[in-house]
Every structure is written in structure tokens, then in C-alpha cells.
Design a protein around this motif. Structure first.
Motif: not given
Length: 113
Positions: A60, A63, A65, A68-69, A109-110
Motif C-alpha cells: 500500500d 503507491h 499501479e 496496488e493491483r 480492499t480499499n
């Protein structure tokens, strides 16, 4: 990169490609550290839970892509396989800390928070 220079290769990377390689390296390094922790002989459910939380927090904070995936996919898989035993062990280990940070929040998840 160094190997390509030593070979006097004509392959050139863009700044974006180098950044992508850097992101892949850092994300996979976090995952490698977690897997090594999970594979230790003295690893148990409590240490495994802590290792997974560490991994997701590190991903996390990267930062990018890819991280995040990866974090979203890993949270989904962990959530599918997670049982209440993990939460019970954390509560029994340190009930004051358990209520300060609800462990299941780490594995959502966020979009779900």
C-alpha cells in the motif's frame, strides 16, 4: 542495465520502462520477504497473519499501479481463505492491541473500507 552496457547492446529503455522494472523489483521483494517468513520452521498462524499484514501495508505504501493491483488481488485471496481462528488467536495473544487495530480491516480492499 549494467549487463546491457557490458555487452554493448543497442537495446534502450525508456524512463517509464525503467520505472516499471523498479516497481516490479520492489513489489516482488516485499512478497519474497513475506514468503520467506511464512516458510520458516517456527512460523505459525499468528506470525503468518502478521507477515501478511506487513506485506499488504508495504504494498500500500509503494503507491504504484502494480503494487496496488497486487494488494487488491492478495486481499481478495486472503479474504476468501481467512477463518475466524486467526482473529481469535490475535485476541488471545493481546486483546488490548486487538481492539486498537481490527485485523480484518487490513485484509479488505480499499473499496470496501
Amino acid at each position: 542495465m549494467k549487463a546491457l552496457l557490458d555487452l554493448k547492446s543497442n537495446i534502450n529503455f525508456t524512463v517509464k520502462e525503467i520505472q516499471d522494472l523498479h516497481d516490479i523489483h520492489h513489489s516482488l521483494d516485499v512478497i519474497k520477504t513475506t514468503v520467506m517468513s511464512l516458510c520458516r520452521r517456527d512460523s505459525n498462524l499468528l506470525t503468518a497473519d502478521a507477515a501478511l499484514q506487513f506485506m499488504l501495508n508495504k504494498l500500500d505504501h509503494q503507491h504504484n499501479e502494480l503494487s496496488e493491483r497486487l494488494a487488491i488481488s492478495l486481499r481478495k485471496i486472503i479474504k476468501e481463505r481467512r477463518t475466524s481462528v486467526s482473529g481469535i488467536l490475535q485476541y488471545l495473544h493481546n486483546n488490548e492491541q486487538f481492539y486498537k487495530t481490527i485485523p480484518t480491516e487490513t485484509f479488505t480492499t480499499n473499496a470496501e473500507n
